[in-house]
Design an enzyme around this catalytic site. Sequence first.
Site, mmCIF file in Angstrom:
data_model
loop_
_atom_site.group_PDB
_atom_site.id
_atom_site.type_symbol
_atom_site.label_atom_id
_atom_site.label_comp_id
_atom_site.label_asym_id
_atom_site.label_seq_id
_atom_site.Cartn_x
_atom_site.Cartn_y
_atom_site.Cartn_z
ATOM 1 N N TYR A 155 6.079 5.778 9.860
ATOM 2 C CA TYR A 155 5.249 5.887 11.060
ATOM 3 C C TYR A 155 6.046 5.545 12.319
ATOM 4 C CZ TYR A 155 1.210 6.564 8.131
ATOM 5 O OH TYR A 155 0.316 7.081 7.225
ATOM 6 N N CYS A 188 -4.927 8.731 3.431
ATOM 7 C CA CYS A 188 -4.377 7.469 3.911
ATOM 8 C C CYS A 188 -3.670 6.697 2.793
ATOM 9 C CB CYS A 188 -5.504 6.617 4.489
ATOM 10 S SG CYS A 188 -4.996 4.958 4.951
#
Length: 363
Positions: A230, A87
């Site tokens: 994203y 992440c």
Amino acid sequence: MPSLWSSSSKGSVFVGLCLIRSISFTLPHSSSVKYHIQMARSALDETSDSGAFTRTASTFRNSISRGPNSQFPAESGRYHLYISYACPWASRCLAYLKIKGLEKAISFTSVKPIWERTKESDEHMGWVFPATDTEEPGAEPDPLNGAKSIRELYELASTNYTGKYTVPVLWDKKLKTIVNNESSEIIRMFNVEFNEIAENPALDLYPSHLQAQIDQTNEWVYNLINNGVYKCGFATKQEPYDVAVKQLYEALDKCEEILGKQRYICGNAFSEADIRLFVTLIRFDEVYAVHFKCNKKLLREHPNLFNYTKDIFQIPGISSTVNMQHIKRHYYGSHPTINPFGIIPQGPNIDYSSPHDRERFST
């Protein structure tokens, strides 16, 4: 690993989080009674009706402070950071922990890279801990609560929690709760609040004379690059993808131009804005170019950005926060709607420890 979203009839989305969505239905022969079920949702469900990816805010927003009356005082040994190397939001917190010299004061644990079932009672897929120290290199069992998943930590901290289950998680061992799960706030705490016990207290990545410039840079870098990849990868319709990818590459071109004139993104001093940009750049060619369809131009085709990424990677402490095996296994293995067979590309295996040319700028 940041952080993030809202619910709609389509559900909700991001790497490493989860939303709880309530649905209602009427059973046959019982037209007057509605039943409600809480359904755990993962990041891959969070798109709007237009097909665009939308991220909501984090939930736990308390602060650690050096103040004498702080509910969460800056004490050595009191806090624990839960991360995933995969992440980017969690990785920037780990980067701060390393370069500020806080490893003796704040412990940390990494979860496994690939999402797994977090509970037998539903189908939610999310961050889980290995069962043993040897099961997953780079990941460890939860040493504090014996939790099987990040989801369990959220449920320990709040029995009524209905948000997403994200990393990073900054945990208070004394009060047995989550202090904060918003990476942008955690890194600011690490920057100043622990200076009395940090091994590198003189390093200030958010100095007063640069704060306005850092804030301004963070805003467009986050919207167009950090979150922009994203928006490309999680788009479910062509138009929002086209918009996102155009904005992404305009922002990358802006970075390339800026970095042709100075060593770092806010001048010739390394700052918070550089770490926030770096965590996306280091993943770009290995993951985002393929998995998120950000292939218009590779990072290594931007000479200034590529050398800049190598420059930051080589700052003492930073390289240890980059576990490319975890990064690639997570993205390619945890998003079955994007990569249904979970096949991990072999390349490009970039050597970010190779020489760069950034010394040409004064520091």
